[in-house]
Design a protein around this motif. Structure first.
Motif, mmCIF file in Angstrom:
data_model
loop_
_atom_site.group_PDB
_atom_site.id
_atom_site.type_symbol
_atom_site.label_atom_id
_atom_site.label_comp_id
_atom_site.label_asym_id
_atom_site.label_seq_id
_atom_site.Cartn_x
_atom_site.Cartn_y
_atom_site.Cartn_z
ATOM 1 N N MET A 76 4.012 -24.679 -15.927
ATOM 2 C CA MET A 76 3.893 -26.170 -15.427
ATOM 3 C C MET A 76 5.332 -26.531 -15.148
ATOM 4 O O MET A 76 6.046 -26.867 -16.221
ATOM 5 C CB MET A 76 3.250 -27.050 -16.355
ATOM 6 N N PHE A 103 6.146 -17.414 -19.485
ATOM 7 C CA PHE A 103 6.212 -18.259 -21.103
ATOM 8 C C PHE A 103 5.647 -19.614 -20.784
ATOM 9 O O PHE A 103 6.203 -20.570 -20.266
ATOM 10 C CB PHE A 103 7.655 -18.288 -21.150
ATOM 11 N N SER A 104 4.256 -19.613 -21.255
ATOM 12 C CA SER A 104 3.725 -21.012 -21.113
ATOM 13 C C SER A 104 2.480 -21.227 -22.232
ATOM 14 O O SER A 104 2.307 -20.408 -23.130
ATOM 15 C CB SER A 104 2.638 -20.769 -19.990
ATOM 16 N N ASN A 105 2.546 -22.482 -22.509
ATOM 17 C CA ASN A 105 1.516 -22.877 -23.433
ATOM 18 C C ASN A 105 0.208 -23.136 -23.179
ATOM 19 O O ASN A 105 -0.721 -23.411 -23.610
ATOM 20 C CB ASN A 105 1.866 -24.326 -24.297
ATOM 21 N N LYS A 106 -0.197 -22.721 -22.021
ATOM 22 C CA LYS A 106 -1.649 -22.444 -21.456
ATOM 23 C C LYS A 106 -2.026 -21.266 -21.841
ATOM 24 O O LYS A 106 -1.576 -20.205 -21.796
ATOM 25 C CB LYS A 106 -1.720 -22.610 -19.906
ATOM 26 N N SER A 107 -3.359 -21.107 -22.491
ATOM 27 C CA SER A 107 -3.708 -19.968 -23.075
ATOM 28 C C SER A 107 -5.128 -19.489 -22.488
ATOM 29 O O SER A 107 -5.722 -18.449 -23.038
ATOM 30 C CB SER A 107 -3.940 -19.941 -24.757
ATOM 31 N N GLU A 108 -5.558 -19.965 -21.338
ATOM 32 C CA GLU A 108 -6.848 -19.703 -20.792
ATOM 33 C C GLU A 108 -6.705 -18.203 -20.160
ATOM 34 O O GLU A 108 -5.779 -18.043 -19.491
ATOM 35 C CB GLU A 108 -7.211 -20.778 -19.613
ATOM 36 N N GLU A 109 -7.558 -17.533 -20.589
ATOM 37 C CA GLU A 109 -7.770 -16.188 -20.048
ATOM 38 C C GLU A 109 -7.727 -16.104 -18.217
ATOM 39 O O GLU A 109 -7.051 -15.343 -17.767
ATOM 40 C CB GLU A 109 -8.864 -15.307 -20.301
ATOM 41 N N SER A 110 -8.203 -16.949 -17.759
ATOM 42 C CA SER A 110 -8.285 -17.072 -16.327
ATOM 43 C C SER A 110 -6.914 -17.219 -15.874
ATOM 44 O O SER A 110 -6.822 -16.401 -14.720
ATOM 45 C CB SER A 110 -9.350 -18.070 -15.940
ATOM 46 N N VAL A 125 2.086 -16.769 -24.799
ATOM 47 C CA VAL A 125 1.845 -18.194 -25.110
ATOM 48 C C VAL A 125 2.746 -18.625 -26.067
ATOM 49 O O VAL A 125 3.049 -18.104 -27.143
ATOM 50 C CB VAL A 125 0.383 -18.232 -25.896
ATOM 51 N N LYS A 126 3.746 -19.599 -25.753
ATOM 52 C CA LYS A 126 4.748 -19.957 -26.455
ATOM 53 C C LYS A 126 4.854 -20.220 -27.770
ATOM 54 O O LYS A 126 5.378 -19.616 -28.710
ATOM 55 C CB LYS A 126 5.544 -21.381 -25.868
ATOM 56 N N ALA A 127 3.540 -21.126 -28.043
ATOM 57 C CA ALA A 127 3.616 -21.501 -29.599
ATOM 58 C C ALA A 127 3.135 -20.053 -30.378
ATOM 59 O O ALA A 127 3.409 -20.368 -31.703
ATOM 60 C CB ALA A 127 2.341 -22.628 -29.668
#
Lengths: 144, 275
Positions: A76, A103-110, A125-127
């Motif tokens: 994003m 490197f994102s905090n979105k974790s959706e498999e799709s 997933v960053k966190a």
């Protein structure tokens, strides 16, 4: 390419020096300033040469300019999304072989599946990421 | 009183039937109206449900961003100053790390619960070693295992095969059950973890000599937000979501999770996964 993106002499010398020392050039595309600063600091402490931008629209031009060994890409971003940047990078003859880690905090498999299909080397997933392990894995990816 | 003729009787019956038809028509109209109202209500609920899911996804993303900064800053500080800190200050740093991890788990749970409720729990399919994962989880609990003087027994075969599953979610499941076993087993107790491979299934068994579950509460164990009374006495902060999520993840892998009561002391959890 805009003039503001041209490397200074000092930067160009730094790049040449890094090549001589075998240091890894890491380009970070991340719009959260604090995360970007912390990752940059960690990479510097680990002997890497980090460059960063917070603007998606600048990312392609800067990647062309610095030809990094690896790219850390958020999804994003203002200007251009991570997915769009990845698609462009993978279509460019000079840059398509550079590994790009998402490197994102979105974790959706799709989302993970989609960017891996677009050519990402790995998804973090960053966190959920351990910073030490992250840097070690970046180095491994460059050496592959 | 003179008897009614057949024709008169028919007329009366006819009138009654007309009344009945009229009443049925009215009922049908009301049912149609109710049907329209219910459809509208259902549409509204579906929209609200979607908005709730979108809100949770955005909130989770927004919460994770500052949490990432805190986590990275903590890690960098720990790496650079740990050696210079007193034992008490190291404990402060460790408490902060545990709180960061707990916050992250809560956000994860929120997302998984929403995905389960929305029927959208997605799985990755990766090669996974249960045994390596268990070793890894146990090593993260080294300190508490040592402090409680718990005996850990592992019964793994040599060179066990890997299974195909969502490694992160499976790790969450195992971590949750092992965490519970450690948390609810008194000092000097025992925890046994074993794996067994049949032709079609992998069976993971986690036994402990902990406080167990009262028989009257057994049916609540895998329910959302359920917490056992004896568990609350030892840990007041649990969300009651862990085993609910564990069961849903295992079922999504087409496996099963079973609880065996070993009162007066202990519990067994048996996970079966198709190979």
């Amino acid at each position: 390419m805009t003039n503001t993106l041209k490397p200074t002499v000092a930067e160009a010398l730094e790049v040449m020096k890094s090549k001589e020392l075998g240091q890894i050039k890491v380009f970070i595309v991340e719009d959260d300033q604090m995360i970007s600063d912390l990752v940059t600091a960690k990479l510097s402490l680990s002997g890497c040469i980090p460059y960063s931008t917070a603007n998606g629209a600048e990312a392609i031009a800067m990647a062309e300019l610095y030809t990094p060994d690896i790219i850390i890409l958020d999804l994003m971003l203002p200007g251009m999304t991570g997915e769009e940047i990845l698609t462009v990078l993978k279509s460019m003859e000079d840059l398509k072989t550079i590994p790009v880690v998402i490197f994102s905090n979105k974790s959706e498999e799709s989302i993970k599946e989609k960017v891996m299909k677009l050519g990402a080397a790995k998804y973090y997933v960053k966190a959920a990421t351990d910073l030490n392990m992250f840097v070690a894995e970046l180095k491994d990816l460059v050496q592959k | 009183m003179s008897e009614l003729s057949t024709s008169e009787l028919l007329t009366i019956e006819n009138e009654k039937l007309k009344e009945i038809i009229k009443s049925l028509d009215k009922s049908a109209q009301m049912l149609l109206l109710r049907d329209v109202e219910l459809r509208e209500a259902n549409n509204k609920l579906t929209t609200l449900d979607k908005q709730k899911s979108e809100f949770i996804a955005i909130a989770a993303h927004q919460l994770r961003t500052p949490l990432t900064s805190i986590k990275f800053a903590h890690q960098m500080l720990s790496d650079s100053i740990s050696e210079k800190l007193s034992e008490d200050n190291l404990k402060v740093l460790e408490s902060a790390r545990l709180s960061i991890d707990r916050m992250f788990t809560m956000i994860e749970d929120l997302l998984v619960i929403d995905a389960i409720d929305y029927g959208d729990l997605q799985l990755a399919h990766e090669s996974f070693s249960i045994e390596t994962c268990v070793e890894d989880i146990l090593s993260s609990f080294t300190e508490i295992i040592h402090n409680k003087q718990l005996q850990i027994r592992k019964n793994f075969m040599e060179n066990p095969p890997t299974v195909s599953c969502d490694s992160h979610k499976m790790r969450d499941v195992l971590s949750n059950i092992i965490d519970n076993a450690i948390k609810y087993t008194p000092s000097k107790g025992e925890i046994s973890i074993s794996t067994m491979y049949t032709q079609d299934n992998l069976i993971v068994t986690i036994d402990d000599t902990g406080i167990g579950v009262e028989q009257r509460d057994e049916h609540l164990l895998f329910k959302k937000f359920s917490r056992m009374d004896n568990a609350k006495l030892l840990d007041a902060n649990g969300s009651g979501l862990g085993l609910y999520i564990a069961r849903k993840i295992i079922e999504k892998h087409l496996g099963s999770i079973t609880f065996l009561n070993r009162l007066p002391q202990g519990s067994s959890f048996i996970i079966s996964l198709p190979l």
